[in-house]
Motif scaffolding. Structure first.
Motif, PDB file in Angstrom:
ATOM      1  N   ILE A 239      -4.650  -8.659 -23.034  1.00  0.00           N
ATOM      2  CA  ILE A 239      -4.052  -7.924 -21.918  1.00  0.00           C
ATOM      3  C   ILE A 239      -4.535  -8.496 -20.586  1.00  0.00           C
ATOM      4  O   ILE A 239      -3.743  -8.707 -19.659  1.00  0.00           O
ATOM      5  N   LEU A 240      -5.832  -8.762 -20.484  1.00  0.00           N
ATOM      6  CA  LEU A 240      -6.378  -9.340 -19.249  1.00  0.00           C
ATOM      7  C   LEU A 240      -5.793 -10.726 -18.980  1.00  0.00           C
ATOM      8  O   LEU A 240      -5.456 -11.065 -17.832  1.00  0.00           O
ATOM      9  N   SER A 241      -5.663 -11.520 -20.026  1.00  0.00           N
ATOM     10  CA  SER A 241      -5.078 -12.850 -19.883  1.00  0.00           C
ATOM     11  C   SER A 241      -3.647 -12.768 -19.351  1.00  0.00           C
ATOM     12  O   SER A 241      -3.269 -13.489 -18.424  1.00  0.00           O
ATOM     13  N   LEU A 242      -2.872 -11.871 -19.914  1.00  0.00           N
ATOM     14  CA  LEU A 242      -1.480 -11.715 -19.473  1.00  0.00           C
ATOM     15  C   LEU A 242      -1.403 -11.121 -18.065  1.00  0.00           C
ATOM     16  O   LEU A 242      -0.497 -11.459 -17.292  1.00  0.00           O
ATOM     17  N   SER A 243      -2.366 -10.275 -17.719  1.00  0.00           N
ATOM     18  CA  SER A 243      -2.405  -9.716 -16.363  1.00  0.00           C
ATOM     19  C   SER A 243      -2.677 -10.818 -15.338  1.00  0.00           C
ATOM     20  O   SER A 243      -2.070 -10.835 -14.265  1.00  0.00           O
ATOM     21  N   LEU A 244      -3.579 -11.730 -15.672  1.00  0.00           N
ATOM     22  CA  LEU A 244      -3.839 -12.865 -14.779  1.00  0.00           C
ATOM     23  C   LEU A 244      -2.603 -13.748 -14.648  1.00  0.00           C
ATOM     24  O   LEU A 244      -2.356 -14.326 -13.589  1.00  0.00           O
ATOM     25  N   LEU A 245      -1.830 -13.833 -15.720  1.00  0.00           N
ATOM     26  CA  LEU A 245      -0.583 -14.602 -15.653  1.00  0.00           C
ATOM     27  C   LEU A 245       0.358 -13.996 -14.612  1.00  0.00           C
ATOM     28  O   LEU A 245       0.994 -14.724 -13.844  1.00  0.00           O
ATOM     29  N   ILE A 246       0.422 -12.686 -14.552  1.00  0.00           N
ATOM     30  CA  ILE A 246       1.264 -12.019 -13.554  1.00  0.00           C
ATOM     31  C   ILE A 246       0.790 -12.363 -12.143  1.00  0.00           C
ATOM     32  O   ILE A 246       1.593 -12.689 -11.263  1.00  0.00           O
ATOM     33  N   VAL A 247      -0.522 -12.325 -11.933  1.00  0.00           N
ATOM     34  CA  VAL A 247      -1.082 -12.669 -10.620  1.00  0.00           C
ATOM     35  C   VAL A 247      -0.754 -14.119 -10.273  1.00  0.00           C
ATOM     36  O   VAL A 247      -0.333 -14.426  -9.149  1.00  0.00           O
ATOM     37  N   GLU A 248      -0.924 -15.001 -11.246  1.00  0.00           N
ATOM     38  CA  GLU A 248      -0.659 -16.426 -11.012  1.00  0.00           C
ATOM     39  C   GLU A 248       0.811 -16.665 -10.686  1.00  0.00           C
ATOM     40  O   GLU A 248       1.139 -17.451  -9.801  1.00  0.00           O
ATOM     41  N   ILE A 249       1.692 -15.983 -11.355  1.00  0.00           N
ATOM     42  CA  ILE A 249       3.123 -16.125 -11.087  1.00  0.00           C
ATOM     43  C   ILE A 249       3.445 -15.661  -9.671  1.00  0.00           C
ATOM     44  O   ILE A 249       4.229 -16.293  -8.955  1.00  0.00           O
ATOM     45  N   GLN A 250       2.828 -14.569  -9.235  1.00  0.00           N
ATOM     46  CA  GLN A 250       3.059 -14.081  -7.873  1.00  0.00           C
ATOM     47  C   GLN A 250       2.605 -15.110  -6.839  1.00  0.00           C
ATOM     48  O   GLN A 250       3.296 -15.339  -5.844  1.00  0.00           O
ATOM     49  N   ILE A 251       1.460 -15.730  -7.060  1.00  0.00           N
ATOM     50  CA  ILE A 251       0.979 -16.762  -6.138  1.00  0.00           C
ATOM     51  C   ILE A 251       1.928 -17.961  -6.147  1.00  0.00           C
ATOM     52  O   ILE A 251       2.237 -18.532  -5.088  1.00  0.00           O
ATOM     53  N   SER A 252       2.410 -18.335  -7.324  1.00  0.00           N
ATOM     54  CA  SER A 252       3.341 -19.462  -7.441  1.00  0.00           C
ATOM     55  C   SER A 252       4.637 -19.188  -6.683  1.00  0.00           C
ATOM     56  O   SER A 252       5.166 -20.065  -5.994  1.00  0.00           O
ATOM     57  N   VAL A 253       5.134 -17.979  -6.812  1.00  0.00           N
ATOM     58  CA  VAL A 253       6.378 -17.619  -6.115  1.00  0.00           C
ATOM     59  C   VAL A 253       6.183 -17.678  -4.604  1.00  0.00           C
ATOM     60  O   VAL A 253       7.046 -18.190  -3.879  1.00  0.00           O
ATOM     61  N   LYS A 254       5.044 -17.186  -4.115  1.00  0.00           N
ATOM     62  CA  LYS A 254       4.778 -17.247  -2.676  1.00  0.00           C
ATOM     63  C   LYS A 254       4.728 -18.690  -2.189  1.00  0.00           C
ATOM     64  O   LYS A 254       5.240 -19.006  -1.110  1.00  0.00           O
ATOM     65  N   ALA A 255       4.132 -19.568  -2.980  1.00  0.00           N
ATOM     66  CA  ALA A 255       4.065 -20.979  -2.601  1.00  0.00           C
ATOM     67  C   ALA A 255       5.465 -21.585  -2.540  1.00  0.00           C
ATOM     68  O   ALA A 255       5.788 -22.334  -1.610  1.00  0.00           O
ATOM     69  N   LEU A 256       6.296 -21.246  -3.497  1.00  0.00           N
ATOM     70  CA  LEU A 256       7.668 -21.764  -3.494  1.00  0.00           C
ATOM     71  C   LEU A 256       8.488 -21.174  -2.352  1.00  0.00           C
ATOM     72  O   LEU A 256       9.358 -21.849  -1.793  1.00  0.00           O
ATOM     73  N   GLU A 257       8.211 -19.923  -1.993  1.00  0.00           N
ATOM     74  CA  GLU A 257       8.911 -19.306  -0.861  1.00  0.00           C
ATOM     75  C   GLU A 257       8.631 -20.061   0.435  1.00  0.00           C
ATOM     76  O   GLU A 257       9.512 -20.200   1.286  1.00  0.00           O
ATOM     77  N   HIS A 258       7.404 -20.581   0.591  1.00  0.00           N
ATOM     78  CA  HIS A 258       7.074 -21.373   1.778  1.00  0.00           C
ATOM     79  C   HIS A 258       7.923 -22.647   1.831  1.00  0.00           C
ATOM     80  O   HIS A 258       8.418 -23.028   2.888  1.00  0.00           O
ATOM     81  N   HIS A 259       8.099 -23.288   0.674  1.00  0.00           N
ATOM     82  CA  HIS A 259       8.932 -24.486   0.623  1.00  0.00           C
ATOM     83  C   HIS A 259      10.389 -24.157   0.945  1.00  0.00           C
ATOM     84  O   HIS A 259      11.053 -24.895   1.677  1.00  0.00           O
ATOM     85  N   ILE A 260      10.853 -23.043   0.417  1.00  0.00           N
ATOM     86  CA  ILE A 260      12.249 -22.643   0.679  1.00  0.00           C
ATOM     87  C   ILE A 260      12.437 -22.319   2.158  1.00  0.00           C
ATOM     88  O   ILE A 260      13.452 -22.709   2.755  1.00  0.00           O
ATOM     89  N   SER A 261      11.471 -21.642   2.744  1.00  0.00           N
ATOM     90  CA  SER A 261      11.606 -21.308   4.162  1.00  0.00           C
ATOM     91  C   SER A 261      11.605 -22.563   5.037  1.00  0.00           C
ATOM     92  O   SER A 261      12.310 -22.609   6.062  1.00  0.00           O
ATOM     93  N   ASP A 262      10.866 -23.589   4.653  1.00  0.00           N
ATOM     94  CA  ASP A 262      10.891 -24.865   5.387  1.00  0.00           C
ATOM     95  C   ASP A 262      12.296 -25.476   5.351  1.00  0.00           C
ATOM     96  O   ASP A 262      12.794 -25.987   6.352  1.00  0.00           O
ATOM     97  N   ILE A 263      12.929 -25.394   4.185  1.00  0.00           N
ATOM     98  CA  ILE A 263      14.279 -25.943   4.045  1.00  0.00           C
ATOM     99  C   ILE A 263      15.268 -25.119   4.841  1.00  0.00           C
ATOM    100  O   ILE A 263      16.120 -25.656   5.553  1.00  0.00           O
ATOM    101  N   GLU A 264      15.156 -23.787   4.762  1.00  0.00           N
ATOM    102  CA  GLU A 264      16.078 -22.897   5.460  1.00  0.00           C
ATOM    103  C   GLU A 264      15.943 -23.014   6.975  1.00  0.00           C
ATOM    104  O   GLU A 264      16.924 -22.872   7.695  1.00  0.00           O
ATOM    105  N   ASN A 265      14.708 -23.254   7.442  1.00  0.00           N
ATOM    106  CA  ASN A 265      14.475 -23.324   8.886  1.00  0.00           C
ATOM    107  C   ASN A 265      14.816 -24.683   9.480  1.00  0.00           C
ATOM    108  O   ASN A 265      14.745 -24.836  10.699  1.00  0.00           O
ATOM    109  N   GLY A 266      15.115 -25.638   8.667  1.00  0.00           N
ATOM    110  CA  GLY A 266      15.557 -26.863   9.295  1.00  0.00           C
ATOM    111  C   GLY A 266      15.047 -28.089   8.688  1.00  0.00           C
ATOM    112  O   GLY A 266      15.238 -29.158   9.085  1.00  0.00           O
TER     113      GLY A 266
END
Length: 131
Positions: free
Chosen positions: A104-131
């Motif tokens: 359960i703890l391992s899978l919970s950390l996976l959720i945290v890691e996925i959230q961090i990964s999504v935030k990192a990808l959102e930064h890349h997407i915002s760079d593309i969207e902004n120009g």
């Protein structure tokens, strides 16, 4: 509670094995990304690259923790099976419960890691969207 049998912890073997394969693939992808970012940083010491390296470093450590917890869960499942084999049912139940908690703890950390990964990808997407 019904008696714990050898098949109960054995059921988790395939699930944990697949999870560990996914974790290992993540780890290998991070290693390749880190090598790439390192080469880029050597050429151009950009603050954006430092932020990306910090982000991937957090994710790498989370993945390491996920792997350790997953492997520990698998080891405890094997120990549970041994305890059942030597007819230590009461201890086996507690060890198996601990194995489930680690999973359960391992899978919970996976959720945290996925959230961090999504935030990192959102930064890349915002760079593309902004120009």
């Amino acid at each position: 509670m019904e008696q714990l049998t050898l098949t109960t912890p054995a059921l988790l073997f395939s699930a944990i094995s697949l999870i560990m394969l996914a974790y290992t693939n993540r780890f290998l992808a991070y290693a390749a990304t880190i090598r790439s970012l390192h080469d880029k940083y050597i050429q151009n010491k950009d603050s954006i690259l430092i932020a990306q390296i910090d982000n991937i470093k957090k994710r790498l450590y989370l993945t390491r923790s996920m792997q350790i917890l997953g492997i520990s869960s698998l080891l405890l499942c094997v120990l549970t099976m041994f305890l059942i084999y030597i007819e230590q049912q009461y201890i086996a139940i507690w060890v198996f419960g601990l194995a489930l908690i680690l999973l359960i703890l391992s899978l919970s950390l996976l959720i945290v890691e996925i959230q961090i990964s999504v935030k990192a990808l959102e930064h890349h997407i915002s760079d593309i969207e902004n120009g």
